[in-house]
Design an enzyme around this catalytic site. Sequence first.
Site, PDB file in Angstrom:
ATOM      1  N   GLU A   1      -2.660   7.948   7.525  1.00 43.55           N
ATOM      2  CA  GLU A   1      -3.456   8.724   6.570  1.00 43.55           C
ATOM      3  C   GLU A   1      -4.412   9.621   7.320  1.00 43.55           C
ATOM      4  O   GLU A   1      -4.793   9.321   8.448  1.00 43.55           O
ATOM      5  CB  GLU A   1      -4.321   7.777   5.712  1.00 43.55           C
ATOM      6  CG  GLU A   1      -3.612   7.117   4.574  1.00 43.55           C
ATOM      7  CD  GLU A   1      -4.549   6.225   3.748  1.00 43.55           C
ATOM      8  OE1 GLU A   1      -4.029   5.528   2.888  1.00 43.55           O
ATOM      9  OE2 GLU A   1      -5.774   6.233   3.970  1.00 43.55           O
TER      10      GLU A   1
ATOM     11  N   HIS B   1     -16.392  -4.907   5.945  1.00 42.94           N
ATOM     12  CA  HIS B   1     -15.572  -4.915   4.734  1.00 42.94           C
ATOM     13  C   HIS B   1     -15.988  -5.975   3.721  1.00 42.94           C
ATOM     14  O   HIS B   1     -15.241  -6.309   2.811  1.00 42.94           O
ATOM     15  CB  HIS B   1     -14.080  -5.028   5.086  1.00 42.94           C
ATOM     16  CG  HIS B   1     -13.656  -3.970   6.065  1.00 42.94           C
ATOM     17  ND1 HIS B   1     -13.749  -2.632   5.790  1.00 42.94           N
ATOM     18  CD2 HIS B   1     -13.191  -4.051   7.333  1.00 42.94           C
ATOM     19  CE1 HIS B   1     -13.354  -1.936   6.835  1.00 42.94           C
ATOM     20  NE2 HIS B   1     -13.013  -2.774   7.794  1.00 42.94           N
TER      21      HIS B   1
ATOM     22  N   ARG C   1      -7.743  -7.880 -10.327  1.00 38.96           N
ATOM     23  CA  ARG C   1      -8.502  -9.096 -10.671  1.00 38.96           C
ATOM     24  C   ARG C   1      -9.859  -8.683 -11.221  1.00 38.96           C
ATOM     25  O   ARG C   1     -10.231  -7.517 -11.147  1.00 38.96           O
ATOM     26  CB  ARG C   1      -8.720  -9.931  -9.409  1.00 38.96           C
ATOM     27  CG  ARG C   1      -9.495  -9.146  -8.355  1.00 38.96           C
ATOM     28  CD  ARG C   1      -9.891  -9.959  -7.137  1.00 38.96           C
ATOM     29  NE  ARG C   1     -10.814  -9.214  -6.292  1.00 38.96           N
ATOM     30  CZ  ARG C   1     -10.467  -8.374  -5.333  1.00 38.96           C
ATOM     31  NH1 ARG C   1      -9.194  -8.159  -5.081  1.00 38.96           N
ATOM     32  NH2 ARG C   1     -11.372  -7.738  -4.622  1.00 38.96           N
TER      33      ARG C   1
ATOM     34  N   LYS D   1       0.828  -1.217   0.000  1.00 34.56           N
ATOM     35  CA  LYS D   1       0.000   0.000   0.000  1.00 34.56           C
ATOM     36  C   LYS D   1       0.856   1.259   0.000  1.00 34.56           C
ATOM     37  O   LYS D   1       0.514   2.254  -0.632  1.00 34.56           O
ATOM     38  CB  LYS D   1      -0.954  -0.003   1.188  1.00 34.56           C
ATOM     39  CG  LYS D   1      -1.874  -1.215   1.243  1.00 34.56           C
ATOM     40  CD  LYS D   1      -2.674  -1.428  -0.040  1.00 34.56           C
ATOM     41  CE  LYS D   1      -3.033  -2.893  -0.236  1.00 34.56           C
ATOM     42  NZ  LYS D   1      -3.554  -3.224  -1.558  1.00 34.56           N
TER      43      LYS D   1
HETATM   44  C1  MV4 Z   1     -10.136   4.578   5.075  1.00 30.95           C
HETATM   45  C2  MV4 Z   1     -11.323   5.102   5.629  1.00 30.95           C
HETATM   46  C3  MV4 Z   1     -11.305   6.411   6.048  1.00 30.95           C
HETATM   47  N1  MV4 Z   1     -10.184   7.164   5.922  1.00 30.95           N
HETATM   48  N2  MV4 Z   1      -9.055   5.363   4.968  1.00 30.95           N
HETATM   49  C4  MV4 Z   1     -11.594   0.031   4.732  1.00 30.95           C
HETATM   50  C5  MV4 Z   1     -11.023  -1.075   3.913  1.00 30.95           C
HETATM   51  C6  MV4 Z   1      -9.716  -0.582   3.419  1.00 30.95           C
HETATM   52  N3  MV4 Z   1      -9.452  -1.051   2.102  1.00 30.95           N
HETATM   53  C7  MV4 Z   1      -9.821   0.891   3.477  1.00 30.95           C
HETATM   54  N4  MV4 Z   1     -10.920   1.214   4.338  1.00 30.95           N
HETATM   55  C8  MV4 Z   1     -11.123   2.484   4.758  1.00 30.95           C
HETATM   56  N5  MV4 Z   1     -10.057   3.322   4.638  1.00 30.95           N
HETATM   57  C9  MV4 Z   1      -9.090   6.610   5.393  1.00 30.95           C
HETATM   58  N6  MV4 Z   1      -7.983   7.366   5.302  1.00 30.95           N
HETATM   59  C10 MV4 Z   1     -12.437   4.266   5.718  1.00 30.95           C
HETATM   60  C11 MV4 Z   1     -12.336   2.955   5.303  1.00 30.95           C
HETATM   61  C12 MV4 Z   1     -13.533   2.168   5.464  1.00 30.95           C
HETATM   62  C13 MV4 Z   1     -14.221   1.664   4.368  1.00 30.95           C
HETATM   63  C14 MV4 Z   1     -13.775   1.856   3.065  1.00 30.95           C
HETATM   64  C15 MV4 Z   1     -14.460   1.353   1.999  1.00 30.95           C
HETATM   65  C16 MV4 Z   1     -15.630   0.642   2.222  1.00 30.95           C
HETATM   66  C17 MV4 Z   1     -16.089   0.422   3.494  1.00 30.95           C
HETATM   67  C18 MV4 Z   1     -15.391   0.920   4.588  1.00 30.95           C
HETATM   68  C19 MV4 Z   1     -15.871   0.692   5.860  1.00 30.95           C
HETATM   69  C20 MV4 Z   1     -15.190   1.198   6.923  1.00 30.95           C
HETATM   70  C21 MV4 Z   1     -14.010   1.914   6.725  1.00 30.95           C
END
Ligand code: MV4
Length: 504
Positions: free
Chosen positions: A204, A239, A296, A120
């Site tokens: 972040e 998720h 994918r 990442k």
């Molecule tokens: C975040 C975020 C808020 N701020 N990053 C969750 C899975 C991972 N791939 C990244 N995720 C998140 N990253 C920052 N800087 C909130 C989430 C997140 C989220 C993102 C996409 C779909 C559902 C989610 C549920 C909770 C938190």
Amino acid sequence: MNLRPFNRVLIANRGEIAVRIARGCHERGLEAVAVYSDADADALHVRIADAAWHIGPAPSSESYLRADKILEVAAAAGCDAVHPGYGFLSENAGFARDVIDAGMVWIGPPPAAIDAMGSKTAARRLMSDAGVPVVPGTTEALSEASEAKRIALEIGFPVMLKAAAGGGGKGMRAVHSADALDDALLAAQSEARKSFGDDAVYVEKLIERPRHVEIQILADSHGEVVHLFERDCSIQRRHQKVIEEAPSPALPAETRQQMAVAAVRAAKAVDYVGAGTCEFLLGADGEFHFLEMNTRLQVEHAITEMITGVDLLQAQLRIAAGEPLWFAQSDVSIHGHAIECRIYAEDARAGFRPAPGPLRGYREPSGPWVRVDSGVVEGMEVPIHYDPMIAKLVVWGVDRLAAIERCRRALRHYHLVGTSTSIPFFIAVLDDEDFLAGQYDTGFIQEEWLEGSLKPSDSTVDLAVVAAAIARFDSDMHLSRGAPTQSQSAWKRAHRWKSHRGLS
Ligand code: MV4
């Protein structure tokens, strides 16, 4: 990459995606070879393939994750290509390299592109250099707590700590103040070590109440990259995506264009080839940030197929055979609206507990613009060893409301006896007024369901809100060339919806 025509494809997967791949192969006159574990001897993907090879006991660590075994079968069965599907070995660059080294075609992106997006922090650096907006924060892993504190104060609380090797929400911690930073850092590092064998963590800015919007891209081996617009996957639980729609009800045309440009840049920056997806967080302020790239074909790819008319599996097969893309960016536009419900064998009323068991009765809905991609048949036992998703219901409508109405109908016509499913939950979501208005974010299930308001609604519905959402769609539709629209006004349709539901 040894891209060239091939004839016999080994499908290194199971369930609905293995069925989807076999169907796609057959449409091109290719042979499809299935692999299966003890738990899948009666599965649909085994029946539909031209040949099926047993690869081991039920646990995926002893079957669908056994790269060595699968390669052995591919060679013994005379396969000249491997399609990994999603999950399992699909984003394993080592497996991709082994396939290529064995002289077979890998129906997936170059291993180097998988690697580039796997870290990442490295991906954030690459994307940032390529002019793709990333979430403000670091592009290096933190070495100590004092550094975390300094950076957090610089970008401002709240912040998010994330595992550098991560993805999917593991090793992730939201931190709202400097006091909480030390403990959160230790927790994130420990979880990262346990999940990924690597405790590197970076910082972040926390994006509050984001939407998850992702852009589908296709890249051929001749340097051409196109995007196929977005999917809104904000409705998730722990998720796990639950319901997705395309286009997003929250994306102004201008942002859509900017996000698509960013996704194409991202793909070009890693010399991507094949089908891929760039995930973005869309903040409440309308700003978007690159999150990660999925290297994918995704579960939810079918809604993109519905609104663009592009068969993504055929695209993967053609690209892997070295063919150029058969259409240009200017040939694709958004036509109508599509929704996917992931049908899980689980009990939403019992905290979404998995509910495997024998499918004693099973009949899928059908009719125009209703597509069911499933890997099960009546009488089959839904195995407990794998993801509990048994099918995807995908519907298309000329606009968002038409898609919702069709989806609701199809869910009611889904006949399933023997196990609990998420179908009643979807019916409730499709009646939820925030969903109807397109006003939801990644907190939707937590708030609407776990806090009890997400039940088939008998409350007064704010017609203005529903009408505004419909109108926004209708106006977007007029922008896309050649899309037929329905004659009723948004207000009339909202009224019709309400009386349809018998609401006040
Ligand atoms: C975040 C975020 C808020 N701020 N990053 C969750 C899975 C991972 N791939 C990244 N995720 C998140 N990253 C920052 N800087 C909130 C989430 C997140 C989220 C993102 C996409 C779909 C559902 C989610 C549920 C909770 C938190």
